[in-house]
Design a protein around this motif. Sequence first.
Motif, PDB file in Angstrom:
ATOM      1  N   LEU A  81       0.894  -1.223  -0.094  1.00 42.33           N
ATOM      2  CA  LEU A  81       0.086   0.062  -0.133  1.00 42.33           C
ATOM      3  C   LEU A  81       0.784   1.351  -0.033  1.00 42.33           C
ATOM      4  O   LEU A  81       0.374   1.978  -0.671  1.00 42.33           O
ATOM      5  CB  LEU A  81      -1.219  -0.011   1.286  1.00 42.33           C
ATOM      6  CG  LEU A  81      -1.871  -1.090   1.415  1.00 42.33           C
ATOM      7  CD1 LEU A  81      -3.016  -0.932   2.375  1.00 42.33           C
ATOM      8  CD2 LEU A  81      -2.594  -1.336  -0.038  1.00 42.33           C
ATOM      9  N   VAL A 131      -7.358   4.187   2.742  1.00 45.77           N
ATOM     10  CA  VAL A 131      -6.877   2.490   2.524  1.00 45.77           C
ATOM     11  C   VAL A 131      -7.679   1.579   1.775  1.00 45.77           C
ATOM     12  O   VAL A 131      -7.099   0.842   1.001  1.00 45.77           O
ATOM     13  CB  VAL A 131      -6.656   1.898   4.185  1.00 45.77           C
ATOM     14  CG1 VAL A 131      -6.580   0.520   4.084  1.00 45.77           C
ATOM     15  CG2 VAL A 131      -5.738   2.430   4.677  1.00 45.77           C
ATOM     16  N   ASP A 132      -8.786   1.950   1.617  1.00 50.99           N
ATOM     17  CA  ASP A 132      -9.745   1.526   0.622  1.00 50.99           C
ATOM     18  C   ASP A 132      -9.274   1.787  -0.840  1.00 50.99           C
ATOM     19  O   ASP A 132      -9.325   0.828  -1.696  1.00 50.99           O
ATOM     20  CB  ASP A 132     -11.193   1.842   0.910  1.00 50.99           C
ATOM     21  CG  ASP A 132     -11.784   1.115   2.071  1.00 50.99           C
ATOM     22  OD1 ASP A 132     -11.356   0.157   2.825  1.00 50.99           O
ATOM     23  OD2 ASP A 132     -12.960   1.454   2.539  1.00 50.99           O
ATOM     24  N   ASN A 146      -5.959  -0.456  -1.498  1.00 52.70           N
ATOM     25  CA  ASN A 146      -6.421  -1.641  -1.903  1.00 52.70           C
ATOM     26  C   ASN A 146      -7.135  -1.653  -3.236  1.00 52.70           C
ATOM     27  O   ASN A 146      -6.748  -2.858  -3.843  1.00 52.70           O
ATOM     28  CB  ASN A 146      -7.234  -2.108  -0.782  1.00 52.70           C
ATOM     29  CG  ASN A 146      -6.696  -2.545   0.605  1.00 52.70           C
ATOM     30  OD1 ASN A 146      -5.348  -3.120   0.604  1.00 52.70           O
ATOM     31  ND2 ASN A 146      -7.353  -2.374   1.708  1.00 52.70           N
ATOM     32  N   TRP A 147      -7.765  -0.825  -3.740  1.00 55.33           N
ATOM     33  CA  TRP A 147      -8.451  -0.930  -4.841  1.00 55.33           C
ATOM     34  C   TRP A 147      -7.295  -0.831  -5.959  1.00 55.33           C
ATOM     35  O   TRP A 147      -7.535  -1.415  -7.086  1.00 55.33           O
ATOM     36  CB  TRP A 147      -9.544   0.352  -5.152  1.00 55.33           C
ATOM     37  CG  TRP A 147     -10.075   0.437  -6.327  1.00 55.33           C
ATOM     38  CD1 TRP A 147     -10.970  -0.343  -7.080  1.00 55.33           C
ATOM     39  CD2 TRP A 147      -9.638   1.384  -7.328  1.00 55.33           C
ATOM     40  NE1 TRP A 147     -11.351   0.021  -8.217  1.00 55.33           N
ATOM     41  CE2 TRP A 147     -10.379   1.326  -8.600  1.00 55.33           C
ATOM     42  CE3 TRP A 147      -8.774   2.559  -7.354  1.00 55.33           C
ATOM     43  CZ2 TRP A 147     -10.345   2.143  -9.742  1.00 55.33           C
ATOM     44  CZ3 TRP A 147      -8.572   3.193  -8.368  1.00 55.33           C
ATOM     45  CH2 TRP A 147      -9.485   3.222  -9.392  1.00 55.33           C
ATOM     46  N   VAL A 180      -4.272  -1.532  -5.741  1.00 57.15           N
ATOM     47  CA  VAL A 180      -3.430  -2.801  -5.790  1.00 57.15           C
ATOM     48  C   VAL A 180      -4.155  -3.896  -6.431  1.00 57.15           C
ATOM     49  O   VAL A 180      -3.573  -4.570  -7.228  1.00 57.15           O
ATOM     50  CB  VAL A 180      -2.962  -3.250  -4.267  1.00 57.15           C
ATOM     51  CG1 VAL A 180      -2.304  -4.586  -4.047  1.00 57.15           C
ATOM     52  CG2 VAL A 180      -2.121  -2.142  -3.740  1.00 57.15           C
ATOM     53  N   GLN A 181      -5.361  -4.281  -5.988  1.00 60.34           N
ATOM     54  CA  GLN A 181      -6.455  -5.220  -6.521  1.00 60.34           C
ATOM     55  C   GLN A 181      -6.580  -5.069  -8.243  1.00 60.34           C
ATOM     56  O   GLN A 181      -6.714  -5.986  -8.798  1.00 60.34           O
ATOM     57  CB  GLN A 181      -7.506  -5.350  -5.665  1.00 60.34           C
ATOM     58  CG  GLN A 181      -7.398  -5.885  -4.393  1.00 60.34           C
ATOM     59  CD  GLN A 181      -8.595  -5.737  -3.237  1.00 60.34           C
ATOM     60  OE1 GLN A 181      -9.400  -5.067  -3.739  1.00 60.34           O
ATOM     61  NE2 GLN A 181      -8.237  -5.634  -2.226  1.00 60.34           N
ATOM     62  N   ASN A 216     -11.582   7.441  -4.990  1.00 62.76           N
ATOM     63  CA  ASN A 216     -10.456   7.124  -5.195  1.00 62.76           C
ATOM     64  C   ASN A 216      -9.518   8.525  -5.716  1.00 62.76           C
ATOM     65  O   ASN A 216      -8.485   8.289  -5.425  1.00 62.76           O
ATOM     66  CB  ASN A 216     -10.159   6.041  -6.294  1.00 62.76           C
ATOM     67  CG  ASN A 216     -10.950   4.693  -5.682  1.00 62.76           C
ATOM     68  OD1 ASN A 216     -10.472   4.060  -4.982  1.00 62.76           O
ATOM     69  ND2 ASN A 216     -12.110   4.356  -6.496  1.00 62.76           N
TER      70      ASN A 216
END
Length: 327
Positions: A23, A58-59, A62-63, A65-66, A182
């Motif tokens: 992250l 953080v969400d 994570n989005w 990265v995913q 985002n």
Amino acid sequence: MGLVSQDALKDLQALMDQVEEPLQRTFQNVHQGCVTETLMRFLKAREWNASKAHKMLVDCLNWRVQSEIDSILSKPIIPEDLYRAVRDSQLIGLSGFSREGLPVFAIGVGLSTFDKASVHYYVQSHIQINEYRDRVILPSASKKHGRPITTCIKVLDMTGLKLSALNQIKLLSIISSIDDLNYPEKTNTYYIVNAPYIFSACWKVVKPLLQERTRKKVQVLQGSGRDELLKIMDYASLPHFSRKEGSGSSKHAESGSENCYSLDHSFHQELYNYIKEQSRIHEAVEPIKQGSFHVAFPEPPAEEANIAKTIESELHKFEKSHGNDDR
């Protein structure tokens, strides 16, 4: 900056210091060296609540990265004919810069059709423009002006807005949700120009539903908005549809080199060449996959979903009262 915002900033910074790889790595692509300004954007989006801003950020990471957002600028939309079709139906471009150095993005809301490719290609194109703005255009503007420039201006042209816009609400909601969750607070001001009656009718209903922070950013200008826009930018930076008085078509008003939506415009040429070059570098490590770049579509926030439903409802009412008058 007030005491409340200073305390919230310190709290959020402390929380982000605890975030680990991968992250932290993708966070660098988000902040581009402007850490404070980035944390402030997420704090504004969550009403200065450090805990909520931390979860949102953080969400977002994570989005990224995913969905492999860090590598999206090495994933060209190919072949070029398909990309040209996307550009011809998803009308957006960089027309220039304000006198303060903020990028000016023109968006043809009324004449965009989103009918030449799948939803995934339009989402991919939108995110690529966001990432190119944040990783290339804004850092370059910051370097030129010797101060952090982390936001842009958007001029939304409503020319041609019709009841058929109902068919686009789902896609626009997806794109809007991606931005809100985002890329929060990236737009300094939204200027609405060439607004037909159908927009005015919807705006009266939607405006009270928006947060005050968002309402203050929206300015509805008379006609093409030329005179008002010239107060903040030079003529050369005006979107092509605002270069004359009154209202007018925004899709084919100028030649390709003048029309900032066109793939022939310098902005889209630079963007396309940048992505092709990045793909060549990336391909040395991993073959480029054919097909669109799929990302997870976030569920729209409750407030945004409510606004989308309200717009849809108003358009339906307008349709009933005006029959097939698709003006």
